[in-house]
Design a protein around this motif. Structure first.
Motif, PDB file in Angstrom:
ATOM      1  N   ALA A   1       0.834  -1.212   0.000  1.00  0.00           N
ATOM      2  CA  ALA A   1       0.000   0.000   0.000  1.00  0.00           C
ATOM      3  C   ALA A   1       0.864   1.255   0.000  1.00  0.00           C
ATOM      4  O   ALA A   1       0.534   2.256  -0.641  1.00  0.00           O
ATOM      5  N   ARG A   2       1.981   1.217   0.722  1.00  0.00           N
ATOM      6  CA  ARG A   2       2.894   2.369   0.761  1.00  0.00           C
ATOM      7  C   ARG A   2       3.408   2.713  -0.632  1.00  0.00           C
ATOM      8  O   ARG A   2       3.600   3.883  -0.960  1.00  0.00           O
ATOM      9  N   TYR A   3       3.655   1.704  -1.449  1.00  0.00           N
ATOM     10  CA  TYR A   3       4.277   1.902  -2.762  1.00  0.00           C
ATOM     11  C   TYR A   3       3.288   1.718  -3.916  1.00  0.00           C
ATOM     12  O   TYR A   3       3.706   1.523  -5.058  1.00  0.00           O
TER      13      TYR A   3
ATOM     14  N   ALA B   1      -4.914  -0.642   4.752  1.00  0.00           N
ATOM     15  CA  ALA B   1      -3.634   0.066   4.813  1.00  0.00           C
ATOM     16  C   ALA B   1      -3.604   1.274   3.887  1.00  0.00           C
ATOM     17  O   ALA B   1      -2.958   2.283   4.184  1.00  0.00           O
ATOM     18  N   SER B   2      -4.324   1.203   2.780  1.00  0.00           N
ATOM     19  CA  SER B   2      -4.342   2.315   1.820  1.00  0.00           C
ATOM     20  C   SER B   2      -5.034   3.542   2.388  1.00  0.00           C
ATOM     21  O   SER B   2      -4.789   4.671   1.946  1.00  0.00           O
TER      22      SER B   2
ATOM     23  N   ALA C   1       0.516   5.710   6.602  1.00  0.00           N
ATOM     24  CA  ALA C   1       1.628   4.789   6.831  1.00  0.00           C
ATOM     25  C   ALA C   1       2.958   5.528   6.748  1.00  0.00           C
ATOM     26  O   ALA C   1       3.022   6.715   6.415  1.00  0.00           O
ATOM     27  N   GLU C   2       4.028   4.814   7.060  1.00  0.00           N
ATOM     28  CA  GLU C   2       5.379   5.349   6.919  1.00  0.00           C
ATOM     29  C   GLU C   2       5.623   5.754   5.472  1.00  0.00           C
ATOM     30  O   GLU C   2       5.173   5.088   4.539  1.00  0.00           O
ATOM     31  N   ALA C   3       6.314   6.860   5.284  1.00  0.00           N
ATOM     32  CA  ALA C   3       6.571   7.359   3.929  1.00  0.00           C
ATOM     33  C   ALA C   3       7.446   6.382   3.161  1.00  0.00           C
ATOM     34  O   ALA C   3       8.347   5.762   3.730  1.00  0.00           O
TER      35      ALA C   3
END
Length: 419
Positions: free
Chosen positions: A195-197, A277-278, A282-284
């Motif tokens: 989700a982060r990427y 999570a999206s 979250a963490e960058a």
């Protein structure tokens, strides 16, 4: 069911291995190095033998290399994890020779790829470019896992770490394993990390790798890896006499039913976690490689550096908005070619300075010569005329006349005041 999947995975993996000779196994072995007693004790407790097969996983973002070993039930369990000392580039795959990217994907290591005489203490070639890389026109060579803690596209470990990893490989090869798999990922392919990427240019590539990651998470058996239509496919058994063609259409295939149902259940849970999570903060994400365009820019920098030219100390970086970041500090690689170029540059600078000093000396000499040739102009003294006899007599008589005039004036004043 999991046991059946594991057995099916072992059968699939057996189709992909190639033979090796006893001499090739012994040739690479660092015979005087062995695994620590602590690891041997843990192996025994987990139901592993010293000579059982191994598999490695690499996680760039976390900076980890994991060694997994087969247990007596056929499944694999982690036996050791090491901090990567250095790896170069960013998150994202390798594209071309010189882009300084450490590869991502599924690779195989055979005894012939082990190098005990490496200038980096010990090393083994991970097998880049593999079938997938070649099908997609990716280039590069000598991509290693090695010691010496120095990297320009490799995964570099400390000498002590690579000695242990070597020992794992030696024991597995001597036990009959003909190749071991390395799975290289940008990060652990969890729902939160994906989700982060999700907006990254490399996301589709990573989603493809994730299927193989998931198969291992489900079965704990290294997946059978093939390539068709220029993409990875996992645990597929082609029907009849069909075969996989890296650039051709994927053939009809079958998969173990247990694996299919387990994968569908795994995906259902994953999709729910990904959606959650999206929505959360979250963490960058970390910096990632901007594809073939950045690869070309970095590769050109590498070529100049290899020629010994002065270049920015760090390779240029292409940002996702199209701008290029270049460090200001310049330098030259300390290599035979770099030292040759530095010596040549110093020689040219010395010649230039000598020529400038010679030109300055010639100019000074010309100026001095020109000054010496100028005519000398002199001014004659004007004689002072001598006084005439009359002028001399008048000058001598002047004081006497002045005295007489003073006496007359004094007398007149005394007469006026009656004294």
């Amino acid at each position: 069911m999991i046991a059946n999947i594991a057995r099916a995975g072992l059968l699939i993996a057996a189709l992909a291995v190639a033979g090796c000779s006893e001499s090739s196994i012994n040739d690479f072995s660092p015979k005087n190095k062995g695994l620590p007693e602590k690891i041997l004790t843990e192996m025994k407790a987990k139901g592993m033998t010293r000579a059982s097969p191994i598999m490695a996983r690499v996680f760039k973002e976390e900076g980890k290399v994991e060694i997994w070993k087969q247990k007596t039930n056929g499944r694999y369990d982690i036996i050791a994890a090491y901090d990567i000392c250095k790896w170069s580039g960013k998150l994202g795959p390798k594209f071309v020779e010189g882009d300084r990217q450490a590869p991502e994907g599924f690779y195989s290591v055979r005894p012939s790829q082990m190098n005990p005489n490496s200038s980096y203490h010990l090393s083994f070639n991970i097998g880049y470019p593999n079938t997938y890389d070649r099908a997609n026109g990716r280039t590069g060579s000598n991509l290693m896992v090695h010691g010496a803690c120095s990297s320009s596209g490799c995964y570099s470990m400390t000498d002590a770490q690579i000695e242990e990893i070597y020992a794992f490989g030696r024991d597995a090869f001597q036990g009959g394993q003909t190749e071991f798999q390395i799975q290289a990922f940008p990060f652990r392919m969890t729902a939160a990390n994906m989700a982060r990427y999700r907006n990254d240019p490399n996301y589709q590539f990573w989603a493809m790798l994730k299927e193989g990651y998931d198969h291992f998470e489900i079965t704990k058996v290294p997946p059978k890896v093939d390539v068709c239509e220029k993409r990875y496919v996992f645990n597929r058994i082609p029907e009849g006499t069909a075969a996989f063609n890296a650039t051709g259409a994927c053939p009809a295939f079958t998969q173990p039913e247990g694996l299919q149902s387990a994968y569908q259940a795994y995906q259902t849970k994953y999709e729910a976690a990904f959606a959650s999570a999206s929505k959360s903060s979250a963490e960058a994400p970390k910096p990632t490689f901007a594809g073939i365009k950045e690869a070309a820019i970095v590769s050109e920098w590498t070529k100049k550096r290899a020629r010994g030219e002065r270049v920015p100390i760090e390779p240029p970086s292409l940002n996702h908005d199209g701008t290029v970041t270049v460090t200001e500090r310049m330098g030259r690689i300390d290599s035979p070619e770099g030292r040759r170029m530095a010596a040549l540059e110093a020689e040219q600078a010395a010649k230039k300075k000598a020529a400038e000093e010679k030109a300055a000396a010639v100019a000074a000499a010309k100026a001095a010569k020109a000054a010496a040739q100028l005519p000398v102009v002199t001014t004659a003294a004007v004689p002072t005329p001598s006084p005439t006899a009359a002028e001399t007599q008048a000058a001598e008589a002047a004081p006497a006349e002045q005295v007489a005039a003073g006496s007359a004036l004094k007398k007149r004043l005394l007469g006026l005041f009656g004294s």
